[in-house]
Write an enzyme that holds these catalytic residues in place. Structure first.
Site, PDB file in Angstrom:
ATOM      1  N   SER A 182      73.997 -25.389 -29.511  1.00 37.22           N
ATOM      2  CA  SER A 182      74.852 -24.977 -28.402  1.00 37.22           C
ATOM      3  C   SER A 182      76.341 -25.261 -28.612  1.00 37.22           C
ATOM      4  CB  SER A 182      74.376 -25.633 -27.105  1.00 37.22           C
ATOM      5  OG  SER A 182      74.196 -27.017 -27.274  1.00 37.22           O
ATOM      6  N   HIS A 210      69.497 -20.948 -26.186  1.00 36.05           N
ATOM      7  CA  HIS A 210      70.622 -20.046 -26.471  1.00 36.05           C
ATOM      8  C   HIS A 210      70.204 -18.827 -27.299  1.00 36.05           C
ATOM      9  CE1 HIS A 210      74.066 -22.151 -24.770  1.00 36.05           C
ATOM     10  NE2 HIS A 210      73.481 -23.271 -25.134  1.00 36.05           N
ATOM     11  N   LYS A 241      70.330 -19.042 -18.901  1.00 36.18           N
ATOM     12  CA  LYS A 241      71.425 -18.557 -19.735  1.00 36.18           C
ATOM     13  C   LYS A 241      71.409 -17.034 -19.788  1.00 36.18           C
ATOM     14  CE  LYS A 241      72.263 -22.960 -21.694  1.00 36.18           C
ATOM     15  NZ  LYS A 241      71.546 -24.071 -22.306  1.00 36.18           N
TER      16      LYS A 241
HETATM   17  C1  LIG Z   1      71.188 -25.352 -21.741  1.00 31.80           C
HETATM   18  C2  LIG Z   1      70.165 -25.908 -22.662  1.00 31.80           C
HETATM   19  C3  LIG Z   1      68.984 -26.449 -22.163  1.00 31.80           C
HETATM   20  C4  LIG Z   1      68.754 -26.628 -20.685  1.00 31.80           C
HETATM   21  O1  LIG Z   1      68.533 -25.437 -20.029  1.00 31.80           O
HETATM   22  P1  LIG Z   1      68.721 -25.371 -18.430  1.00 31.80           P
HETATM   23  O2  LIG Z   1      67.838 -24.265 -18.000  1.00 31.80           O
HETATM   24  O3  LIG Z   1      70.161 -25.145 -18.171  1.00 31.80           O
HETATM   25  O4  LIG Z   1      68.248 -26.710 -17.897  1.00 31.80           O
HETATM   26  C5  LIG Z   1      68.032 -26.876 -23.059  1.00 31.80           C
HETATM   27  N1  LIG Z   1      68.237 -26.779 -24.402  1.00 31.80           N
HETATM   28  C6  LIG Z   1      69.374 -26.274 -24.918  1.00 31.80           C
HETATM   29  C7  LIG Z   1      69.541 -26.176 -26.393  1.00 31.80           C
HETATM   30  C8  LIG Z   1      70.375 -25.829 -24.069  1.00 31.80           C
HETATM   31  O5  LIG Z   1      71.503 -25.352 -24.575  1.00 31.80           O
END
Ligand SMILES: *Cc1c(COP(=O)(O)O)cnc(C)c1O
Length: 393
Positions: A182, A210, A241
């Site tokens: 990320s 992602h 996302k």
């Molecule tokens: C954003 C993210 C999460 C968490 O996802 P949410 O639905 O926002 O709780 C988990 N793993 C990674 C790699 C992320 O970037």
């Protein structure tokens, strides 16, 4: 008045002095390629809304209709009385999206990761984890009480060695990685990791937060991107996302899913997602199918913007995806860079220690399918101007 929590005030003061105190900007309307934050209309390079679905009319209508028909909340956790037919339907659709046998929804990607890692391993077991894996994987690993071994970023050879060293009869091993990282936007060496996991009989788990909706055919994720169907035991996805709403899910074999329904603590002990969220996620899957040009535009914009930044002379690290860091190194300078860009109408967050290593500070840009050529051109001009003024180029 002195209170038992006064030490927190002192700690906050320390954070402030080190320039590590967080300041949230306030979004004053729907998110989008351009959005209003703190009273200013800016080009928004700070969201994970990859496909521009968060404020898509079909999503908004689906959410509103579901709330009107089924109510604002479900009234219970899934296992008591909070499962509606639509929850199961969304899970079936996600299993199909990931080409997995079954899937289970969690309240967030965070709880999907943490709840699953903690539920499938015990204290006798071992977790071999990429150095840059997400916080939710780290928390799940700690909760499982298994031994945690961290390998250098993307180093499948090191993961191989750690699995070899920690092997013991009856001891389960989990090899776990983010699909797309990320903060750097690089992609895990999944084919190599899968081979390593297979060699050791380890469970292979990938967190595609992602990558879901971004990589692979119709955005199916890294497993599809690399053609590794059937060789990754646990796929994690988020609905927060590219899908544009909120929630997380696990895709895998039926016994994994049923185990998590019985032992996944966030699933068991936290209330299920409301109808509006489920309906909007379902609409997102329809839109991804009906509007494939969104994914094409996302990648076209990614190429344009990355080329533009590199052309200006910025260091964009190892990025291979719509996440493009602009690495400046220095913490203070990065904060200044982000502030100045915002003043110039471009919102891109500063990412500093401890989120990234000391000396690797950067502003992180994420383009979406909805950014126009004019948006990107304007943003690049601001990057060039501010970067030049701050001596970053
Ligand atoms: C954003 C993210 C999460 C968490 O996802 P949410 O639905 O926002 O709780 C988990 N793993 C990674 C790699 C992320 O970037």
């Amino acid at each position: 008045m002195a209170g038992a929590l006064d030490y927190l005030g002192e700690r906050l003061e320390e954070l402030r002095k080190q320039g590590l105190l967080l300041h949230e900007r306030v979004l004053e309307g729907p998110t989008g390629a351009r959005a209003r934050f703190d009273g200013r209309d800016v080009i928004n390079l700070a969201s994970n809304n990859y496909l521009g679905l968060s404020n898509h009319p079909r999503m908004n209508e689906a959410a509103a209709r579901a709330a009107a028909t089924y109510g604002a909340g479900t009234g219970a956790v899934r296992t008591i009385s909070g499962t509606m037919a639509m929850h199961r339907e969304l899970e079936r659709r996600f299993a199909a999206f990931k080409r997995a046998e079954d899937a289970l929804m969690f309240q967030s990607g965070f709880t999907a990761n943490a709840g699953t890692v903690a539920a499938i391993l015990d204290k006798e077991d071992v977790i071999v984890s990429d150095q840059l894996n997400h916080a939710s994987i780290i928390d799940g690993a700690r909760l499982s009480r298994a031994e945690i071994k961290v390998f250098p970023h993307k180093d499948a050879g090191a993961a191989d060695e750690l699995l070899g060293q920690t092997k013991a009869p009856g001891r389960r091993q989990l090899l776990i990685t983010d699909g797309v990282f990320s903060m750097d936007g690089d992609i895990a060496p999944l084919p190599d990791l899968v081979e390593v996991a297979e060699r050791h009989g380890a469970i292979m788990m990938v967190d595609d937060a992602h990558a879901s909706g971004v990589l692979g055919k119709e955005g199916a994720g890294t497993v599809d991107h690399f053609g590794l169907h059937g060789r990754v035991d646990v796929q994690v996805g988020t609905l927060s996302k590219a899908i544009g709403v909120l929630g997380g899910f696990i895709a895998g074999p039926p016994h994994l899913i049923q185990w998590l329904q019985n032992r996944g603590r966030p699933y068991l002990f936290s209330t299920s997602a409301p109808p509006s969220v489920i309906a909007a996620c379902m609409a997102a899957l329809d839109i991804i199918r009906d509007e494939p040009d969104r994914l094409e535009r996302l990648w076209a914009n990614t190429g344009t913007f990355k080329d533009g930044l590199q052309g200006l002379g910025f260091d964009t690290g190892a990025s291979e995806t719509p996440i493009t860091p602009v690495i400046t190194g220095d913490e203070e300078k990065t904060q200044e860079f982000a502030r100045r860009l915002f003043d110039e109408g471009v919102f891109t967050p500063a990412i500093v220690f401890p989120t990234v290593a000391k000396g690797r500070a950067r502003v992180r840009t994420i383009v979406t399918a909805d950014h126009t050529e004019a948006d990107l051109k304007e943003a690049l001009e601001a990057f060039g101007r501010v970067g030049g003024e701050l001596g970053l180029l």
